[in-house]
Design an enzyme around this catalytic site. Structure first.
Site, mmCIF file in Angstrom:
data_model
loop_
_atom_site.group_PDB
_atom_site.id
_atom_site.type_symbol
_atom_site.label_atom_id
_atom_site.label_comp_id
_atom_site.label_asym_id
_atom_site.label_seq_id
_atom_site.Cartn_x
_atom_site.Cartn_y
_atom_site.Cartn_z
ATOM 1 N N ASN A 53 16.756 -20.931 -42.942
ATOM 2 C CA ASN A 53 17.250 -21.354 -41.634
ATOM 3 C C ASN A 53 16.219 -22.175 -40.859
ATOM 4 O O ASN A 53 16.413 -22.477 -39.690
ATOM 5 C CB ASN A 53 17.702 -20.153 -40.798
ATOM 6 C CG ASN A 53 18.974 -19.554 -41.324
ATOM 7 O OD1 ASN A 53 19.721 -20.195 -42.061
ATOM 8 N ND2 ASN A 53 19.238 -18.311 -40.977
ATOM 9 N N ARG B 126 18.487 -14.016 -34.294
ATOM 10 C CA ARG B 126 18.912 -12.841 -35.051
ATOM 11 C C ARG B 126 19.071 -13.044 -36.552
ATOM 12 O O ARG B 126 19.529 -12.142 -37.237
ATOM 13 C CB ARG B 126 20.196 -12.242 -34.469
ATOM 14 C CG ARG B 126 20.043 -11.873 -33.016
ATOM 15 C CD ARG B 126 21.061 -10.938 -32.486
ATOM 16 N NE ARG B 126 22.415 -11.279 -32.832
ATOM 17 C CZ ARG B 126 23.447 -10.471 -32.625
ATOM 18 N NH1 ARG B 126 23.256 -9.298 -32.073
ATOM 19 N NH2 ARG B 126 24.661 -10.834 -32.960
ATOM 20 N N ASP B 127 18.725 -14.200 -37.099
ATOM 21 C CA ASP B 127 18.787 -14.374 -38.551
ATOM 22 C C ASP B 127 17.747 -15.399 -38.995
ATOM 23 O O ASP B 127 18.046 -16.301 -39.771
ATOM 24 C CB ASP B 127 20.185 -14.804 -38.986
ATOM 25 C CG ASP B 127 20.404 -14.660 -40.493
ATOM 26 O OD1 ASP B 127 19.682 -13.862 -41.133
ATOM 27 O OD2 ASP B 127 21.284 -15.348 -41.032
ATOM 28 N N ILE B 128 16.519 -15.258 -38.500
ATOM 29 C CA ILE B 128 15.485 -16.217 -38.855
ATOM 30 C C ILE B 128 14.965 -15.880 -40.250
ATOM 31 O O ILE B 128 14.654 -14.741 -40.559
ATOM 32 C CB ILE B 128 14.352 -16.261 -37.795
ATOM 33 C CG1 ILE B 128 13.560 -17.537 -37.920
ATOM 34 C CG2 ILE B 128 13.486 -15.035 -37.823
ATOM 35 C CD1 ILE B 128 14.306 -18.770 -37.549
ATOM 36 N N THR C 154 20.442 -11.220 -41.957
ATOM 37 C CA THR C 154 20.305 -11.088 -43.390
ATOM 38 C C THR C 154 19.380 -9.938 -43.720
ATOM 39 O O THR C 154 18.319 -9.796 -43.140
ATOM 40 C CB THR C 154 19.727 -12.391 -43.986
ATOM 41 O OG1 THR C 154 20.581 -13.463 -43.616
ATOM 42 C CG2 THR C 154 19.616 -12.302 -45.486
#
Length: 85
Positions: free
Chosen positions: A50, A44-46, A84
């Site tokens: 990261n 959910r935040d690739i 993000t």
């Protein structure tokens, strides 16, 4: 190359072949998390910051702060906004 606060700064040449291998490795890691891990994990935040690279430029997915675990009987489809912008 230069130095910052006493540490050495390395510059690395990134040709398109290396970039493509990093993208494929990242996609493979995400596919594993979504399809093979038990329970399934959705990151959910690739984003670029990261994805960490080892000394051989093999990607490692990091920062699972927004990750969500999904049991087999629950779909991973969600309309909740996370991550993000």
């Amino acid at each position: 190359a230069g130095s910052t606060s006493g540490s050495k700064v390395k510059r690395l040449e990134m040709d398109w072949s290396k970039r493509a291998n990093i993208c494929r490795g990242t996609a493979s890691g995400l596919a594993f998390l979504h399809e093979e891990a038990d329970p399934s994990i959705v990151h959910r935040d690739i984003k670029a910051s990261n994805v960490l690279l080892d000394e051989n430029l093999h990607p490692k997915i990091g920062d699972f702060g927004l990750a969500k675990l999904f049991p087999d009987n629950v779909t991973h489809v969600s309309t909740r906004v996370a991550g993000t912008v």
